[in-house]
Design a protein around this motif. Structure first.
Motif, PDB file in Angstrom:
ATOM      1  N   GLU A  69       0.700  -0.983  -0.668  1.00 20.03           N
ATOM      2  CA  GLU A  69       0.229  -0.017  -0.256  1.00 20.03           C
ATOM      3  C   GLU A  69       0.933   1.158   0.244  1.00 20.03           C
ATOM      4  O   GLU A  69       0.382   2.209  -0.510  1.00 20.03           O
ATOM      5  N   GLY A  72       2.500   1.218  -3.543  1.00 22.76           N
ATOM      6  CA  GLY A  72       1.490   1.565  -4.390  1.00 22.76           C
ATOM      7  C   GLY A  72       1.064   3.168  -4.623  1.00 22.76           C
ATOM      8  O   GLY A  72       0.279   3.939  -5.377  1.00 22.76           O
ATOM      9  N   ARG A  73       0.969   3.728  -3.151  1.00 19.41           N
ATOM     10  CA  ARG A  73       0.721   5.118  -3.209  1.00 19.41           C
ATOM     11  C   ARG A  73       1.264   6.183  -3.976  1.00 19.41           C
ATOM     12  O   ARG A  73       1.181   6.879  -4.794  1.00 19.41           O
ATOM     13  N   LEU A  75       3.534   4.881  -6.250  1.00 20.83           N
ATOM     14  CA  LEU A  75       3.198   4.582  -7.543  1.00 20.83           C
ATOM     15  C   LEU A  75       1.776   5.838  -7.778  1.00 20.83           C
ATOM     16  O   LEU A  75       2.404   5.938  -9.489  1.00 20.83           O
ATOM     17  N   ALA A  76       1.432   5.326  -7.507  1.00 23.46           N
ATOM     18  CA  ALA A  76      -0.499   6.080  -7.801  1.00 23.46           C
ATOM     19  C   ALA A  76      -0.099   7.550  -8.407  1.00 23.46           C
ATOM     20  O   ALA A  76      -0.265   8.640  -9.243  1.00 23.46           O
ATOM     21  N   SER A  81       0.847   3.496 -15.904  1.00 20.06           N
ATOM     22  CA  SER A  81      -0.542   2.338 -16.233  1.00 20.06           C
ATOM     23  C   SER A  81      -0.143   1.964 -16.899  1.00 20.06           C
ATOM     24  O   SER A  81      -0.737   0.329 -16.836  1.00 20.06           O
ATOM     25  N   LEU A  97       1.525  -5.500  -5.939  1.00 19.92           N
ATOM     26  CA  LEU A  97       1.768  -3.823  -6.112  1.00 19.92           C
ATOM     27  C   LEU A  97       0.775  -3.592  -7.170  1.00 19.92           C
ATOM     28  O   LEU A  97      -0.708  -2.821  -7.429  1.00 19.92           O
ATOM     29  N   THR A 100      -2.673  -3.752  -5.611  1.00 13.90           N
ATOM     30  CA  THR A 100      -3.510  -2.755  -5.283  1.00 13.90           C
ATOM     31  C   THR A 100      -3.864  -1.284  -5.879  1.00 13.90           C
ATOM     32  O   THR A 100      -4.127  -0.616  -5.189  1.00 13.90           O
ATOM     33  N   LEU A 101      -2.724  -1.160  -6.812  1.00  8.96           N
ATOM     34  CA  LEU A 101      -3.055  -0.500  -8.215  1.00  8.96           C
ATOM     35  C   LEU A 101      -4.218  -0.663  -9.100  1.00  8.96           C
ATOM     36  O   LEU A 101      -4.816   0.330  -9.784  1.00  8.96           O
ATOM     37  N   LEU A 103      -4.049  -2.719 -11.809  1.00  6.07           N
ATOM     38  CA  LEU A 103      -3.000  -2.819 -12.747  1.00  6.07           C
ATOM     39  C   LEU A 103      -3.229  -4.922 -12.970  1.00  6.07           C
ATOM     40  O   LEU A 103      -3.292  -5.776 -12.031  1.00  6.07           O
TER      41      LEU A 103
END
Length: 435
Positions: A69, A72-73, A75-76, A81, A97, A100-101, A103
């Protein structure tokens, strides 16, 4: 995070030493995407190449134990994408990951089947596919049960890992007990024991290895097989000595390994990514060795030099769901078309008794052999070697391309006569390897 409409998409690659180099990644991503590298800065391969990695893309630290998480934050925030990895040991982290995202990638459950040979065998068996006899081996108390289940001859190896690391053939019950005990005592407490498959050298041809790999692309329900990679004969105990593309398999055997790959990928519920599936060529027909949930080592270079098709580029496009068309069966010429050229890599794995490189001779002369395009000396005189590291222990790699398999045979013979590597060695084979 708002980005200009003309900006390239960002692709996260969970990175460590694996199937492709940082330079290959940068080249394949040109004009397609910006790279975000998710990595452990303290990992040896990462620390050694940090300046190169920093030049390739944005670095996001993700040391062991970091919550998906949290990373992931970040990366967000960067607006990634897509996400992928080219390292077996990071399939699980990448899957967490990706979940979480939101993807596309292997689910955590699928990643576990692809990274852990025990889970993979169990899943294939549950799906009704023919699999070798296998047994978990995690402590000395389980040695006798594993031996009784698998029987002889057998293979002992880590449940997780790649490149033939710490893989041992065993022929007798005494040897099975000794090797298993030594591996467990050395800290390899996640082992799998398997039935040893006996190869048929006549399937691919006497000059070539008795196993192959299938390179595939998965996009939802669609599975596309790019081609079949041939191998040179293994060296003791289970180490690769070279690879070439395309293979020498006749049509019947080729169709069997392609069909077997499709069945295995569906049984493991793989729905995205580039995969690398290995088969042993036996007198009873091809038998599945294992499915790898990432691009195979050496494959990007081989396929690109043979056909001009970049497997790594395809893997990046797949991770981004870019929708680019995927070529099918480029290892076989279409009607009336010229067959692809043969690309090869010849490896120089050290003997099992070797502890260091002593001398490297003939590298300059080998570069002048027709068909040879590059000679890479990986280990210099005085540098240590350890055969247990599998493909990471090579002393040299020779790259080349020939017009056909007959020319390949002649070129390899010339390379073997010209490039000479000698080693400082211990007097006997190390513990854990039968003499």
């Amino acid at each position: 995070m708002n980005r200009p409409a003309t900006a390239l998409p960002r692709l996260a690659i969970v990175y460590d030493n694996g199937a492709v180099s940082p330079v290959e990644i940068a080249h394949a991503a040109t004009g397609l995407c910006d790279i975000v590298l998710v990595l452990d800065p303290s990992a040896p391969a990462v620390a050694a190449s940090l300046p190169v990695l920093e030049a390739i893309g944005t670095l996001v630290p993700h040391p062991p134990g970091t919550a998906a998480e949290k990373t992931g934050r970040r990366l967000a925030e960067l607006g990634v994408s897509g996400i992928t990895t080219f390292t077996d040991a990071l399939l699980g982290d990448t899957a967490e990951l990706a979940r979480t995202l939101g993807l596309r990638f292997h689910t955590p459950e699928v990643a576990q089947r692809l990274a852990d040979k025990l889970h993979q065998r169990a899943r294939l068996a549950a799906a009704g596919m023919p699999v070798v006899r296998f047994a978990e081996l995690s402590c000395a108390a389980g040695i006798e049960e594993a031996l009784a289940t698998v029987r002889l001859p057998a293979v002992l190896k880590p449940r997780e890992g790649a490149g033939s690391r710490s893989t041992f053939p065993v022929a007798t019950a005494e040897e099975f007990r000794r090797v298993a005990g030594e591996l467990l005592a050395a800290g390899e407490d996640r082992l799998i024991a398997e039935e040893r498959l006996v190869g048929d050298p006549d399937v691919a041809g006497a000059r070539w290895g008795d196993y192959v790999s299938v390179e595939s692309v998965v996009d939802g329900d669609r599975i596309t097989h790019i081609g079949i990679t041939g191998k040179l004969p293994l060296v003791e105990p289970f180490r690769e000595s070279g690879v070439f593309f395309p293979s020498t398999l006749p049509e019947t055997a080729a169709n069997a390994v392609l069909d077997g790959t499709t069945q295995a990928l569906r049984a493991l519920e793989v729905t995205s990514g580039v995969t690398h599936t290995e088969f042993k060529l036996t007198p009873e027909g091809p038998r599945l060795i294992e499915v790898n949930g990432r691009l195979g080592g050496f494959v990007n270079d081989l396929v690109s030099r043979s056909t001009g098709v970049g497997m790594l580029r395809i893997a990046l496009e797949n991770a981004l769901a870019a929708g680019a068309p995927v070529p099918a069966r480029i290892d076989a010429a279409a009607a009336g078309a010229e067959p692809p050229r043969i690309a090869f890599q010849r490896f120089a794995p050290p003997p099992v008794t070797a502890v260091a490189v002593d001398r490297v001779e003939g590298a300059k002369e080998a570069r002048r052999i027709p068909g040879v395009v590059r000679v890479e000396v990986v280990r210099r005189p005085g540098e240590p070697v350890d055969w247990r590291r599998g493909t990471q222990s090579f002393a040299a790699i020779v790259y080349g391309r020939t017009a056909g398999h007959r020319e390949l045979d002649a070129t390899l013979a010339a390379v073997d006569d010209t490039l000479r590597i000698t080693y400082a060695a211990r007097p006997h084979a190390p513990a854990g390897l039968s003499s």
